[in-house]
Motif scaffolding. Sequence first.
Motif, short mmCIF file in Angstrom:
data_model
loop_
_atom_site.label_atom_id
_atom_site.label_comp_id
_atom_site.label_asym_id
_atom_site.label_seq_id
_atom_site.Cartn_x
_atom_site.Cartn_y
_atom_site.Cartn_z
N GLN A 80 17.65 60.33 11.33
CA GLN A 80 18.36 61.16 10.14
C GLN A 80 19.58 60.83 8.71
OE1 GLN A 80 17.63 64.16 10.34
NE2 GLN A 80 18.86 64.73 8.38
N ALA A 81 20.64 59.15 9.85
CA ALA A 81 20.70 58.34 8.65
C ALA A 81 20.29 58.52 7.57
CB ALA A 81 21.41 57.92 9.00
N LEU A 82 19.18 57.69 7.58
CA LEU A 82 17.72 57.75 6.79
C LEU A 82 18.14 58.92 5.39
CD1 LEU A 82 16.07 55.38 4.42
CD2 LEU A 82 14.03 56.08 6.60
N ILE A 83 17.38 60.14 6.20
CA ILE A 83 17.30 61.64 5.39
C ILE A 83 18.73 62.18 4.60
CG2 ILE A 83 16.31 63.10 5.67
CD1 ILE A 83 14.98 62.98 7.73
N ASP A 84 19.01 61.60 4.72
CA ASP A 84 21.14 61.95 4.28
C ASP A 84 21.23 61.14 3.47
OD1 ASP A 84 21.59 64.39 6.73
OD2 ASP A 84 22.64 62.77 8.47
N ALA A 85 21.02 59.86 3.17
CA ALA A 85 21.42 59.17 2.63
C ALA A 85 20.88 59.01 1.38
CB ALA A 85 21.11 57.37 3.26
N ILE A 105 10.48 63.21 1.27
CA ILE A 105 9.09 62.86 2.09
C ILE A 105 8.20 62.22 1.04
CG2 ILE A 105 6.73 64.40 2.97
CD1 ILE A 105 8.02 65.78 2.30
N PHE A 106 8.08 61.93 -0.17
CA PHE A 106 6.64 60.89 0.20
C PHE A 106 7.50 59.70 -0.92
CE2 PHE A 106 5.06 66.02 -0.28
CZ PHE A 106 4.17 65.27 0.16
N GLN A 107 8.64 59.45 -1.46
CA GLN A 107 8.92 58.24 -0.99
C GLN A 107 9.80 57.72 -0.78
OE1 GLN A 107 10.84 58.57 -5.55
NE2 GLN A 107 8.79 59.40 -6.82
N ILE A 108 10.42 58.20 0.36
CA ILE A 108 10.91 57.39 1.68
C ILE A 108 10.64 57.25 2.56
CG2 ILE A 108 13.46 58.07 2.07
CD1 ILE A 108 13.71 57.78 -0.33
N LEU A 109 9.96 58.39 2.98
CA LEU A 109 9.39 58.50 4.26
C LEU A 109 7.84 57.67 4.44
CD1 LEU A 109 10.83 61.84 5.88
CD2 LEU A 109 11.59 59.62 6.53
N PHE A 110 7.32 58.36 3.88
CA PHE A 110 6.02 57.68 3.59
C PHE A 110 5.80 56.18 3.74
CE2 PHE A 110 3.58 61.84 3.31
CZ PHE A 110 2.46 61.35 3.16
N PRO A 111 6.60 55.50 2.98
CA PRO A 111 6.31 54.19 3.09
C PRO A 111 6.68 53.93 4.83
CG PRO A 111 7.14 54.94 1.31
CD PRO A 111 7.63 55.99 2.00
N ASN A 112 6.89 54.58 5.19
CA ASN A 112 7.76 53.86 7.10
C ASN A 112 6.22 54.44 7.73
OD1 ASN A 112 10.70 52.58 6.15
ND2 ASN A 112 11.26 54.49 4.91
N ILE A 113 6.30 55.27 7.77
CA ILE A 113 4.85 56.17 8.58
C ILE A 113 3.88 55.31 8.38
CG2 ILE A 113 6.76 57.48 9.55
CD1 ILE A 113 5.19 59.72 7.90
N LEU A 114 3.48 54.40 7.11
CA LEU A 114 2.44 54.09 6.69
C LEU A 114 0.98 54.51 7.70
CD1 LEU A 114 0.50 53.34 3.71
CD2 LEU A 114 1.31 50.72 4.91
N PRO A 115 1.20 54.13 9.29
CA PRO A 115 0.07 53.37 10.31
C PRO A 115 -0.57 55.25 10.70
CG PRO A 115 1.40 52.05 10.44
CD PRO A 115 2.59 52.70 9.57
N THR A 116 0.76 56.22 10.44
CA THR A 116 0.19 57.44 10.31
C THR A 116 -0.86 57.89 9.60
OG1 THR A 116 2.10 57.63 12.25
CG2 THR A 116 1.44 59.91 11.20
N VAL A 117 -0.25 57.55 8.52
CA VAL A 117 -0.72 57.76 6.57
C VAL A 117 -2.30 57.85 7.13
CG1 VAL A 117 -1.03 58.19 4.76
CG2 VAL A 117 1.29 58.34 5.66
N LEU A 118 -2.31 56.41 7.55
CA LEU A 118 -4.07 55.66 7.51
C LEU A 118 -4.68 56.61 8.54
CD1 LEU A 118 -2.76 51.93 6.45
CD2 LEU A 118 -4.10 53.44 5.37
N THR A 119 -4.37 56.61 9.64
CA THR A 119 -4.95 57.26 10.68
C THR A 119 -5.46 59.03 10.67
OG1 THR A 119 -3.76 56.20 12.50
CG2 THR A 119 -4.44 58.08 12.75
#
Length: 269
Positions: free
Chosen positions: A157-162, A174-188
């Motif tokens: 949650q600290a990443l979102i709050d920052a 969603i698309f600039q902060i979190l997306f790069p950190n969940i790339l395997p899920t996006v590709l799946t």
Amino acid sequence: MSRFLRYFLLLLAAASFIYPFIWMVSASLSSERGLSSLTVFPVEFTWSNYGSVFSKIPLGRAFLNSVLVAVVTTTLVLISGAMAGYALARLRFRGRDLIFYLIIFTMTLPFQITLIPNYITMVKLGWVDTYFALIVPFVLNSLSILLFRQAFTSMPQALIDAARLDGCGELRIIFQILFPNILPTVLTITILTFMGLWNEALWPLIVIRDEPTMTMPQLVTLFSVGGRAEGQLGVKIAAAVMLAVPIVILYLFFQRHFIRSMASSGLKD
């Protein structure tokens, strides 16, 4: 000895899965007389089966239609699934858990249950024989929402709050902060959605009758069972091979990310 036995059994299992595809490719390159052989090499090698497919049906146009429908729909699934998953994971509102459970419940329902209502909707909207009928019904995907929700739940949650302190809006988070950190899920989600859309034949058979708008699975199905193949099994197999090759190539490129995501995307609260 135990290791040898384990690998031997694994090789047998792998061979049992891959042999039908190898035989299919071999049979597509064989003459009609050579199809009775179950060897892994073509009998009386020939390219005529593939030539017959292209001469009898507009496979190139159908391929482009399938690419267009699969790419556009997959993109919309990623966008809608990410926004819904983020809302269910990080936003607080009344009825959030109920909505999440209802989405999971819809995953247990077979597609055939909604087939007639969806078709009636397409008729009322005048979308029969259009790309809208192939794209819109698949834009909201329960599995993508579930996987995105689980991935966003695991993020700190600290990443979102920052990001909020820096002035980022929810969409940018969603698309600039979190997306790069969940790339395997996006590709799946991309691979699963693309594969499902690429292999979909039942729904296009219902809503598309105009041949220039037909997708590749639909056209190959009509070609195989509609008489255009003229009873030539080798030609039917060649059409099936061309339908399967793009999916195989896609999976080979992204299999590492796909396996990693499927291994790490457990259902966590």
